[in-house]
Design a protein around this motif. Structure first.
Motif, mmCIF file in Angstrom:
data_model
loop_
_atom_site.group_PDB
_atom_site.id
_atom_site.type_symbol
_atom_site.label_atom_id
_atom_site.label_comp_id
_atom_site.label_asym_id
_atom_site.label_seq_id
_atom_site.Cartn_x
_atom_site.Cartn_y
_atom_site.Cartn_z
ATOM 1 N N LYS A 67 47.821 48.518 42.867
ATOM 2 C CA LYS A 67 47.583 47.108 42.537
ATOM 3 C C LYS A 67 46.841 46.395 43.662
ATOM 4 N N SER A 68 47.317 46.586 44.898
ATOM 5 C CA SER A 68 46.666 45.890 46.018
ATOM 6 C C SER A 68 45.243 46.401 46.211
ATOM 7 N N THR A 69 45.049 47.680 45.950
ATOM 8 C CA THR A 69 43.708 48.250 46.058
ATOM 9 C C THR A 69 42.772 47.559 45.060
ATOM 10 N N PHE A 103 47.321 36.740 49.671
ATOM 11 C CA PHE A 103 47.626 38.122 50.030
ATOM 12 C C PHE A 103 49.115 38.421 49.951
ATOM 13 N N GLN A 104 49.390 39.712 49.740
ATOM 14 C CA GLN A 104 50.783 40.159 49.667
ATOM 15 C C GLN A 104 51.460 40.052 51.026
ATOM 16 N N GLU A 105 50.707 40.349 52.090
ATOM 17 C CA GLU A 105 51.292 40.327 53.424
ATOM 18 C C GLU A 105 51.413 38.891 53.932
ATOM 19 N N MET A 179 46.017 36.537 43.072
ATOM 20 C CA MET A 179 47.233 36.556 43.905
ATOM 21 C C MET A 179 47.885 37.933 43.870
ATOM 22 N N ASP A 180 48.223 38.456 45.046
ATOM 23 C CA ASP A 180 48.859 39.767 45.149
ATOM 24 C C ASP A 180 50.339 39.589 45.488
ATOM 25 N N GLU A 181 51.186 39.767 44.510
ATOM 26 C CA GLU A 181 52.635 39.631 44.674
ATOM 27 C C GLU A 181 53.013 38.449 45.567
ATOM 28 N N PRO A 182 52.569 37.255 45.217
ATOM 29 C CA PRO A 182 52.794 36.121 46.113
ATOM 30 C C PRO A 182 54.255 35.681 46.158
HETATM 31 MG MG MG Z 1 50.613 45.965 46.926
#
Ligand code: MG
Ligand code: ADP
Lengths: 287, 262
Positions: A67-69, A103-105, A179-182
């Motif tokens: 997913k993040s990719t 970002f997720q991070e 949005m990545d897993e916000p």
């Molecule tokens: Mg991810």
């Protein structure tokens, strides 16, 4: 170009978005391979779907499915090995000006206060100071952080910091919100309420939104359509249209239709998730 | 202690806390043993002059124009050294930290040369820059370059990758990436490197001045020594020490991450 899906053993139910008009964002047969010391890894395998203007789409799949990719490819931060991503018909070759990413991070600037974090995208665009602080203040209030403007990220909880990141992207009103897993770091209650907020903002602005998540309830609560991915390699498994009425609030989670959708997607994901779990157990890495 | 219910305002000693009090005791003990040693006459001549003679010498020193002109020379040499060595160190550190290739190719040399006493290069510097301030600045710059470069490189590598991606996603120009992401992110390690670099450039400059020079505080110390004017020598050393401590404390104020003050 057509945004029809081509991969997956199960044919996708509905690869095309609702409503008329051309798709705004097209993921067209995208594959990503990484060269690792252990050999090449296919993180994303021939993914295709499209996003219509104003649509809320979620991409769901177990941890490690790519997913993040995919998120980085759509955001123009990572080149795909094959296929392409187009925005408004033009192929993405770098960060697109109308895409805003969350970002997720952990991604707040630790050396900036909350308000200076949120005003950041306006600052780099040369918006005058008074105006950008004003808009930042409004957006901070929108994510429920009024009163914390002068704090530093280190003085906030993880969930509050993630809300700062969301506000920082919302503040410049991107045409497409990515949005990545916000909400991953948030507790369930905050997650539901912040989901309401984001949904409300999205509906008000008719903002095209692509949310990456591993939470089924989150996806069903917010989305018009859900793109379900398989685990390793990350392929398109199915696209599910969510026909729950709008305006939607977090109350929808208690409706029978909601439960029906959750069960359906869990049915799709169960197999993938257990494959992921088995693999991560044998590989000895945390999920 | 406050169980009786009456809270007495703490005195000066009380406010210092146990650590502060211990430090005071240590200083007092050192001064007392110094004075005792001086009074005993055990050591040859004036190696340990009594404290009041050092104090008088200190006052005389601070009142003399000769001291201030020499101090100015040393200060300028250190400032020049730190400006040159620091700038070069930051630039090289950024390059090393930004490229795995450069890191693997060059950093071992820095790691080996860094702790080497730079005074061995002094003869070369004298040939290159003369016996005046030039060779002193060169020594200080050479000394400060290494800690600044190594610390900057480590800081550059430590920059959170996601912050760089945030910058790219917001379409920062390369210049904005430097000024708004990289520099703030490496501020603390760079300042720490500069603090170390400052310390070693003071050492480099003073050491060079004691070896071969005709001005500067190192020269003054050696003058006093050759005249066997121990009180003045100690007075000069005290001034150098106090100035170094004060400047260090000043730089340290900027190395505490913002928002992390406790
Ligand atoms: Mg991810
Ligand atoms: N830069 C990279 N180099 C090598 N492998 C990677 C890289 N980034 C991700 N991967 C691999 O690709 C797969 C998908 O990762 P990711 O997109 O982060 O998954 P998700 O976000 O769904 O949890 C994982 O197996 C991961 O190990």
């Amino acid at each position: 170009m057509k945004g029809t899906a081509m991969a997956g053993d199960t044919p996708p139910i509905d690869a095309r978005g609702p409503g008329a008009g051309d798709p705004l964002l097209v993921v067209d047969d995208v594959s990503v391979r990484f060269d690792t010391p252990q050999g090449p890894v296919t993180a994303v395998d021939r993914m295709s779907f499209d996003v219509r203007p104003g649509e809320f789409i979620s991409v769901i799949g177990p941890s490690g499915c790519g997913k993040s990719t995919l998120f980085n490819v759509i955001g123009g931060l990572l080149d795909c090995s094959a296929g392409r991503v187009t925005v408004g018909g033009a192929t993405v070759r770098g960060p697109h000006p109308s895409i805003g990413m969350v970002f997720q991070e952990e991604s707040t600037f630790p050396w900036r206060t909350v308000i200076d974090n949120v005003a950041f995208p306006l600052e780099v665009r040369g918006v005058p100071k008074a105006e950008r602080l004003d808009r930042a203040r409004q957006t901070i209030a929108l994510v429920g952080l009024a009163g914390f403007e002068q704090r530093f990220p280190s003085e906030l909880s993880g969930g509050m910091r993630q809300r700062v990141s969301i506000a920082r992207t919302l503040v410049f009103q991107p045409g497409i919100l990515l949005m990545d897993e916000p909400f991953a770091a948030l507790d369930e209650q905050t997650r539901l309420l912040l989901g309401d907020k984001v949904l409300q903002i999205q509906q008000d602005l008719k903002q095209t939104t692509l949310l990456i998540t591993h939470s089924i309830t989150e996806a069903v609560q917010l989305s018009d359509r859900i793109v379900v991915m398989t685990y390793r390699p990350g392929k398109l498994k199915r696209i599910v249209r969510i026909e729950l009425p709008r305006p939607r609030t977090s109350d929808v989670v208690s409706s029978p239709a909601f439960g029906h959708y959750v069960a359906q997607i869990w049915g799709d994901l169960r197999e993938e998730a257990s494959r992921g779990m088995a693999e991560s157990e044998t590989a000895g890495r945390s999920p | 202690m406050a169980e009786t219910g009456v809270l007495k305002p703490p005195g000066v000693l009380g406010r210092l806390g146990p650590v502060g009090r211990l430090r005071l005791v240590i200083i007092a003990a050192v001064l007392l043993s110094w004075e005792a040693l001086a009074a005993s006459g055990l050591l040859f001549r004036d190696v340990v002059p009594s404290l009041h003679r050092v104090a008088f010498a200190l006052v005389r020193l601070l009142a003399s124009g000769e001291f201030w002109s020499n101090a100015a020379v040393t200060a300028l040499e250190v400032a020049g050294a730190l400006a040159i060595g620091g700038t070069a160190g930051v630039a090289v550190g950024l390059l090393l930290g930004g490229s795995r290739f450069a890191e693997r190719a060059f950093e071992p040399y820095l790691n080996y040369l860094g702790p080497t006493p730079k005074i061995i290069f002094f003869p070369v510097m004298i040939m290159g820059f003369g016996v005046g301030w030039g060779s002193k600045i060169a020594m200080g710059a050479l000394s400060s370059f290494f800690p600044v470069a190594l610390s900057t490189a480590a800081g550059r590598r430590g920059v959170d990758r996601v912050l760089v991606r945030v910058g790219r996603s917001f379409h920062l120009t390369p210049w904005q990436m430097v000024t708004k992401i990289y520099l703030p992110a490496i501020r603390v390690p760079v300042l720490n490197g500069l603090r170390l670099g400052f310390g070693v450039s003071v050492i480099g400059v003073l050491l060079a001045e004691t070896k071969l020079s005709n001005q500067g505080l190192g020269y003054l110390v050696m003058q006093a020594y050759s005249r066997f004017d121990m009180p003045q020598m100690y007075a000069a050393l005290i001034v150098v020490f106090a100035a170094a401590v004060a400047l260090n404390a000043f730089i340290e104020r900027f190395t505490v991450p913002r928002g992390r003050r406790t």
